[in-house]
Structure formats: C-alpha cells, structure tokens
Design a protein around this motif. Structure first.
Motif, PDB file in Angstrom:
ATOM      1  N   THR A  59      69.658  -5.071  71.650  1.00 63.48           N
ATOM      2  CA  THR A  59      69.794  -5.487  70.246  1.00 63.48           C
ATOM      3  C   THR A  59      70.635  -4.459  69.498  1.00 63.48           C
ATOM      4  O   THR A  59      70.720  -3.289  69.894  1.00 63.48           O
ATOM      5  CB  THR A  59      68.421  -5.597  69.541  1.00 63.48           C
ATOM      6  N   ALA A  60      71.247  -4.905  68.401  1.00 62.07           N
ATOM      7  CA  ALA A  60      72.076  -3.999  67.599  1.00 62.07           C
ATOM      8  C   ALA A  60      72.096  -4.461  66.147  1.00 62.07           C
ATOM      9  O   ALA A  60      71.982  -5.657  65.860  1.00 62.07           O
ATOM     10  CB  ALA A  60      73.508  -3.982  68.145  1.00 62.07           C
ATOM     11  N   GLY A  64      69.819  -7.538  64.850  1.00 62.96           N
ATOM     12  CA  GLY A  64      68.856  -7.133  65.889  1.00 62.96           C
ATOM     13  C   GLY A  64      67.513  -6.779  65.251  1.00 62.96           C
ATOM     14  O   GLY A  64      66.448  -7.125  65.761  1.00 62.96           O
ATOM     15  N   GLU A  65      67.577  -6.081  64.081  1.00 65.73           N
ATOM     16  CA  GLU A  65      66.334  -5.706  63.383  1.00 65.73           C
ATOM     17  C   GLU A  65      65.564  -6.962  62.969  1.00 65.73           C
ATOM     18  O   GLU A  65      64.343  -7.018  63.051  1.00 65.73           O
ATOM     19  CB  GLU A  65      66.653  -4.862  62.131  1.00 65.73           C
ATOM     20  N   LYS A  68      63.704  -8.467  65.867  1.00 67.94           N
ATOM     21  CA  LYS A  68      62.489  -7.697  66.194  1.00 67.94           C
ATOM     22  C   LYS A  68      61.396  -7.960  65.151  1.00 67.94           C
ATOM     23  O   LYS A  68      60.230  -8.078  65.489  1.00 67.94           O
ATOM     24  CB  LYS A  68      62.830  -6.204  66.281  1.00 67.94           C
ATOM     25  N   GLN A  82      68.349  -0.286  72.311  1.00 66.87           N
ATOM     26  CA  GLN A  82      68.994  -0.325  70.993  1.00 66.87           C
ATOM     27  C   GLN A  82      70.436   0.165  71.127  1.00 66.87           C
ATOM     28  O   GLN A  82      70.665   1.300  71.556  1.00 66.87           O
ATOM     29  CB  GLN A  82      68.187   0.560  70.025  1.00 66.87           C
TER      30      GLN A  82
END
Ligand SMILES: Nc1ncnc2c1ncn2[C@@H]1O[C@H](COP(=O)(O)OP(=O)(O)O)[C@@H](O)[C@H]1O
Ligand SMILES: O=P(O)(O)OC[C@H]1O[C@](O)(COP(=O)(O)O)[C@@H](O)[C@@H]1O
Length: 302
Positions: A59-60, A64-65, A68, A82
């Motif tokens: 994830t990036a 990505g946050e 999550k 990450q």
C-alpha cells in the motif's frame, strides 16, 4: 490461518449515471468509495462469513491509508508492505447503460519492497491457505506469482490463484490448489471464444493438464462450473436476483469457496455451492456479501 495477497490494491470509486457519453461532462447520481483489489475483497468477505484472515500486499499514500482504515472498520487484520512513495491506485467503475471500468496502474515497487513481502510469506506454515490475486503494477516482474509459488513449494500451504493470462498460466506447473478464471478469461488464455458448457469444460481440463488441481470457472449470471482434481465436475446456475453491483463478485466467490471447504472439512460440492451463493450475494448488493444474504441464496441452489 488464511492469508490474502493483493499486489495492486485499489480504492474503487463506483459511480452510477442515467447515461454516460464519452467526450462530455457527465454528472453522477450515486457514488461510493470502497477499498478493494482482489485479495482485499476476499479478506473482507471471509470476515463477513466468520473467518479470520490477514491481508498482505503493498500500500502507498493517502489511498493506501483509506484502505487500511476500511479494513480496520471491518475488523480484518492486515500487514501490508508500506511503499515510501506514490499512492495506491484508484479504479473507476462507471455504471450507466453499460459498465465501464478504468483501472489505475499502481505505485512503483522496488526489489527491497518485494523482499519484505517474501519475508512475511516465509512465516506461513503447513495447513495455511494463501490467496494470490489480481493484476500487478508495471514495476513488479511478471514472474512474481511464480517466484512466490516456487519459494513456498513443498511447505503444505494451500494456494489459490485468481489472476489473468500469463500470471495464471505460468504458475500452473506449481499445482495451485484452486484457480478461478471467469469464462472470458479462460477463452482469452487459449485465444478462443467459449459459448457452451462442453467447450468450457474442455478448456478448463486443459488448465488441469497444465497442473492446476481444481478449476472453478465463474460465468457471472450463468453461474459456475467446478472441475475437481479427482476428475469430477459440478455445474450450478446462479441464484435469481437483481444485479446491483458485480464488482467483487468473483472475489466473493473465492471467499465463499474457502469458507465452504473449511466448514465442510473438504467437501468440494459444499464449497462450490457456497462460492456461487457468495458471488451472487455480492452481485445483488451495493456492498460485499454478508452471511445472512449468502445463506438465503444458498437455500435456492442446493
Ligand atoms: N448477474 C449476476 N447474477 C447472479 N449471480 C452473479 C451475477 N454476476 C456474478 N454472479 C455470481 O458471482 C460469481 C462470480 O461472478 P463473475 O462475474 O463470473 O466473476 P468475476 O468478477 O471474477 O468476473 C458468478 O459465478 C455468480 O455466482
Ligand atoms: O487487479 P485487477 O485485475 O486490476 O482488478 C482489480 C479490481 O478487481 C476487483 O477486486 C473486483 O474483482 P472482481 O469483480 O473480479 O471480483 C476490484 O475491487 C478492483 O478494482
């Protein structure tokens, strides 16, 4: 323990319009942002069906946050690598008179990032289930699926692969426990258009000859066909209902199959029916399938 790997997660931006015209300004009348990507969807549906899993992958950035955050909301465990730069892609799903998808390409992934994922996978042990699913960003080598399967070979891990074309064809020699192409992907792999069940079974058998143990062919509203390693095959129609959102139906089917297989202690017919009902329950809902929705549909096909 069940693990899923999503090499190229996505934040799915799903919009509905009365009509869509390319080259003009189009205004939507419904929009939703859902964390997705094939393995992630499998993990969410497994959770909905009462089975714990850990979502792995890369994830990036802010997208990505958000993925999550959504997984935390579902109570799904995750342990992504990450990435220091870029952002997890956004996939746009346009639902008008026709469905159009624009899928992003995804962030850069270095060799060191890849090694970090491999180290996480090295911790898997005998009896674990691993789902490898979806496309790969262009900076990942296209033998990444093979590399993982070679590394885990002989460790007693049940590996399920849901990927297209070469990514899938190249791993068959490692005898994946289950693969799930849809009927169009199956035809594309052999450069043919498949129309009848007989044709689908013939080409699914070719994937077994190349090494796959069990082959699950999904056929959207036409249901599915399963070929098992012991030479049997099963066919099921899809349950009847109103199609609302088919994004993630295939991933839901994989989650349903795993659930049925585990809960029946290895009965393929049970796993197959649970897979079909779960795929359809997602297709008939804005969100991914829940257990009560799946159980209601299951009653209509067994
Ligand atoms: N229109 C639909 N009506 C009923 N069930 C559906 C529909 N679309 C998908 N499904 C269910 O979900 C499963 C997977 O869908 P499919 O579209 O074939 O997968 P994928 O998303 O991988 O292309 C199907 O086998 C079926 O059980
Ligand atoms: O990795 P790919 O092949 O680009 O697919 C990613 C897309 O597939 C999905 O996981 C949905 O997959 P399915 O409809 O095949 O179940 C979306 O969430 C995501 O946008």
């Amino acid at each position: 323990m069940i693990y899923t790997v999503t090499f190229n997660p996505s934040l799915d931006y799903i919009v509905r319009l009365d009509s869509f015209t390319a080259g003009e300004i189009n205004r939507v009348n419904y929009e939703q942002v859902l964390g997705g990507g094939k393995g992630i969807n499998v993990s969410i549906v497994l959770g909905n069906l009462g089975h714990e899993s850990t979502a792995l992958g890369f994830t990036a950035g802010f997208t990505g946050e958000e993925i999550k955050r959504q997984l935390d909301g579902f109570g799904v465990k995750h342990d992504f690598v990450q990435l220091p730069e870029g952002f997890t892609r956004i996939n746009v799903k346009v639902k008008a008179d026709k469905e159009t998808e624009i899928n992003g390409q995804g962030p850069d992934i270095s060799e060191a990032n890849r090694e970090e994922l491999f180290e996480k996978l090295d911790k898997l042990s005998k009896g674990d289930t691993l789902v490898l699913a979806g496309s790969i960003p262009k900076t990942l080598p296209d033998d990444i699926y093979e590399k993982i399967m070679a590394r885990l070979e002989g460790r007693g891990i049940r590996i399920i692969v849901d990927a297209e074309k070469k990514l899938l064809l190249n791993v068959l020699k490692y005898h994946p426990f289950l693969i799930k192409p849809n009927n169009h992907e199956l035809g594309d792999m052999f450069g043919v258009k498949l129309t009848t069940d007989e044709e689908i079974i013939t080409y699914a058998k070719k994937l077994q000859e190349k090494g796959a143990q069990n082959v699950l062919i999904s056929m959207a509203g036409d249901g599915a066909i399963l070929l098992t390693a012991d030479g049997k095959h099963y066919k099921s129609p899809a349950p009847k209902g109103k199609l609302i959102n088919s994004v993630g139906a295939g991933d839901s089917m994989v989650a349903g199959f795993i659930t049925g297989y585990i809960e029946s202690q290895g009965d393929f017919e049970t796993a197959f029916h649970m897979g079909v009902a779960t795929g359809s329950a997602s297709a008939f809902s804005e969100n991914l399938a829940t257990r009560p929705e799946v159980e209601a549909l299951l009653k209509t096909i067994i």
